[in-house]
Write an enzyme that holds these catalytic residues in place. Sequence first.
Site, PDB file in Angstrom:
ATOM      1  N   GLN A  37      46.902  33.039  36.235  1.00 28.82           N
ATOM      2  CA  GLN A  37      46.001  33.491  35.183  1.00 28.82           C
ATOM      3  C   GLN A  37      44.688  33.993  35.772  1.00 28.82           C
ATOM      4  O   GLN A  37      43.999  33.241  36.464  1.00 28.82           O
ATOM      5  CB  GLN A  37      45.719  32.341  34.214  1.00 28.82           C
ATOM      6  CG  GLN A  37      44.899  32.747  33.009  1.00 28.82           C
ATOM      7  CD  GLN A  37      44.593  31.563  32.104  1.00 28.82           C
ATOM      8  OE1 GLN A  37      43.830  30.679  32.455  1.00 28.82           O
ATOM      9  NE2 GLN A  37      45.193  31.547  30.931  1.00 28.82           N
ATOM     10  N   GLY A  38      44.338  35.251  35.526  1.00 28.38           N
ATOM     11  CA  GLY A  38      43.071  35.808  36.001  1.00 28.38           C
ATOM     12  C   GLY A  38      42.104  36.000  34.852  1.00 28.38           C
ATOM     13  O   GLY A  38      41.920  37.121  34.375  1.00 28.38           O
ATOM     14  N   SER A  41      38.863  33.511  34.267  1.00 31.93           N
ATOM     15  CA  SER A  41      37.490  33.123  34.629  1.00 31.93           C
ATOM     16  C   SER A  41      36.967  33.948  35.802  1.00 31.93           C
ATOM     17  O   SER A  41      37.727  34.397  36.655  1.00 31.93           O
ATOM     18  CB  SER A  41      37.438  31.650  35.024  1.00 31.93           C
ATOM     19  OG  SER A  41      37.815  30.834  33.952  1.00 31.93           O
ATOM     20  N   SER A 101      44.771  29.072  39.554  1.00 30.13           N
ATOM     21  CA  SER A 101      45.761  28.174  40.153  1.00 30.13           C
ATOM     22  C   SER A 101      46.988  28.963  40.583  1.00 30.13           C
ATOM     23  O   SER A 101      47.438  29.860  39.864  1.00 30.13           O
ATOM     24  CB  SER A 101      46.180  27.107  39.141  1.00 30.13           C
ATOM     25  OG  SER A 101      45.067  26.316  38.799  1.00 30.13           O
ATOM     26  N   GLU A 124      48.450  26.534  24.179  1.00 32.12           N
ATOM     27  CA  GLU A 124      47.961  25.609  25.191  1.00 32.12           C
ATOM     28  C   GLU A 124      47.551  24.282  24.574  1.00 32.12           C
ATOM     29  O   GLU A 124      47.768  23.227  25.133  1.00 32.12           O
ATOM     30  CB  GLU A 124      46.748  26.243  25.879  1.00 32.12           C
ATOM     31  CG  GLU A 124      46.877  26.290  27.365  1.00 32.12           C
ATOM     32  CD  GLU A 124      45.667  26.968  28.007  1.00 32.12           C
ATOM     33  OE1 GLU A 124      45.439  26.688  29.173  1.00 32.12           O
ATOM     34  OE2 GLU A 124      44.976  27.742  27.336  1.00 32.12           O
ATOM     35  N   GLU A 180      32.317  20.498  26.368  1.00 33.89           N
ATOM     36  CA  GLU A 180      31.142  21.007  25.640  1.00 33.89           C
ATOM     37  C   GLU A 180      31.533  22.184  24.738  1.00 33.89           C
ATOM     38  O   GLU A 180      31.102  22.271  23.584  1.00 33.89           O
ATOM     39  CB  GLU A 180      30.050  21.441  26.629  1.00 33.89           C
ATOM     40  CG  GLU A 180      29.338  20.285  27.334  1.00 33.89           C
ATOM     41  CD  GLU A 180      30.217  19.559  28.345  1.00 33.89           C
ATOM     42  OE1 GLU A 180      31.175  20.173  28.871  1.00 33.89           O
ATOM     43  OE2 GLU A 180      29.955  18.376  28.603  1.00 33.89           O
TER      44      GLU A 180
END
Lengths: 390, 343
Positions: free
Chosen positions: A125-126, A128, A160, A243, A373
């Site tokens: 997964q790209g 962030s 990851s 998810e 948060e």
Amino acid sequence: MNLETTVEEEQFRDEVRTWLRENVPSERRPETEAEARPWDLAWQKAQYDGGWAGVSWPTEYGGRGLTLIQQMIWHEEYARADGPYIGSCFVGVNHAGPTLIARADDEQKKRHLPKILCGDVVWCQGFSEPQAGSDLAGLQTRAEIDGDDLVVTGQKIWTSFADVADYQELLVRTDPDASKHGGITWVIGEMDQPGIEIRPIKTLDGGAEFCEVFYREVRIPLSNVVGGLNNGWDVAMSTLGFERGTAFMARQIAMARNVEKLVDLARGKPVFGGQGTALQDAEIGLRLARLRAEVAAMRAMTLASVSRAQRSPVPGPEGSILKIYLSELEQRLRRLAMEILGADGLVMGTSSEDWPNTYLRSFASSIGGGTTEIQRNIVGERVLGLPKHR
Amino acid sequence: MDLLPDSAQQEIVDTTASFLDDVLPIERLRTGDTQASRPDDGLWRQMAELGWFGLAIPESSGGVGLSLVEEILLLRELGRRVGPLQVLATVVAARVAAEAGDEDRLEALIQGRARAGWAEPLSSWVRRSGVSGEIQIYDGDGVDFWVVVDQDGGFLFDAKPLPYAPHPCVDEFTDLGRAVLEDSLPCVRVDSGPGLFQVGALLVAALLSGVGEAARDQSATYAQERKQFGRPIGVYQAIKHPCANMAVRSEAAWSQVAYSALALRAGHADAGFQISAAKHLAGEAALENASANVQVHGGYGFTTEYDAHLLVKRANVLNAVAGPSRFHLQRILELEPLAEALG
């Protein structure tokens, strides 16, 4: 309101249990990335051959198309059978695959979904970036259209399995002049292209799943765009529920088992400088009891969330409540393990499932997949109706 | 498997909520008139006509023939509005009378002709044919019966002839009193094991869930209305995040209360464990949410002009009855947990 299961559901449970008992690998999952990839893919293929891959995927794409209750039964039994960590297959099976199912065109689905399901390929997964974490929509990796290609330059982080992946679900900025959320595109990237450089990042628990990925004028065909140019934010959000929904089903069972392992640990552990065992220590006993109660609530909340999902197919913001609860519970559990172990807890384990290793890893649970948060913002704004801070 | 109310149950929730908003809204307590907390005879009869005191009693015995699952839905709504503990006590008293086969008293309780207060032994409690020890009584001034449930069964005491000493309560809307029993004979007694105590703990947990949810909702409303630094305070994460934490605690508490009610009704072996978890979590949610709610209200939270104080006080009362957290945590540690979950 009821806890009854149907005859079909119980038959299904027996079927799952039998298959898992006979097929869950007895050897331990390898812990280096390079060794883990073929192992993860072989286990995915075994599930595919047994007819169990993609339990939640629609049948037309090779999945089982199960009801939510059956999915929960599958995940529960998987955890009870000590089924292995999904590892490098996670993004393909649980995130990119469902996104493709929801938003890709027929050509893209035909090309990618079967390979994900039968254990041919690894996805990463790209999303962030160094400057776009909680503020994901602030991402700056840009993609310019040149003929039939997008030309991508920029950097991704916390990716990851990037170093062992074949494909990537990639978010890029295709229109720098549009609004923050309006100029983003979701595109299928191939990891073996020229211009991609991967650097592993060592994490605080000693793991090396994490990578940084650098892109220098990487060419991606426009036909790899999913859901339309500049529509990527909407595409990415369409599967967040995947998810946060079924992912908890397996984890709450694993957590219940871990609490019991901790009770057993406390039962056999003499207290420092005193008499009796850690379990007989009043404070430790009460903290273990709290964990047991909270794990029970986790299961009840999971059932409530499944019940909600049966009434409305669109996952609501309540998933964030489960994520907050689970993350904090996980951290309290791991920290208590360290306190019970005392000096013994300072010896790193040989397996990533040993207590000190899982303690260190538990810091990730309130950060990955959206920090606690950010989840609290979601609960405050979307469950309670408080005004947005922006 | 379904943890949410079906349409018939949702109708009970909706009817109960609109009835309570009409006759027992939390605003009734703002006047400070402590009598306002206690339903008059007319209102009590209306509650009886709605079937509240016999929801889980079989129709053949004059009840509604539903179950404790419907009872927790009722008590959650009552908890949200800081409703009288007499309802809890009377519901449980009817169960004691039903288990004892005492048809006259059962009928009087179900039909609203008799009321009960909630009572618990303060320390040691000697059960022979008569019972000795000091008891604390909640909403039991001038009622017909005091109901006690413990690990061995349940009692109804005829309240009228027993000595009653009123005490001022932290929660001014709960009548608090004490009585010293000296070999006192209960008018109804059942030795049926821990089942009645479990029902009591579960129903109190449902009340506590309601209290915690009311605190959450008060905070969410206030945080949207109250402005400081030119913006609603709910915009600031220093307020928003405590509110989100209230939502998390309430979701955990109510889900567990609902699950444990279903486990008890289905006769699951781990029902006692589940109920202890529910009582502990609902107590914690009520107390933590109610405290945070006072803080969100700032200076107004410290006054009696807003409702925040009511919830803190009621949370403390309910947390102390039917076994405090500490008691239930000890049970949780002793019981074999989660057979169901562990497989």
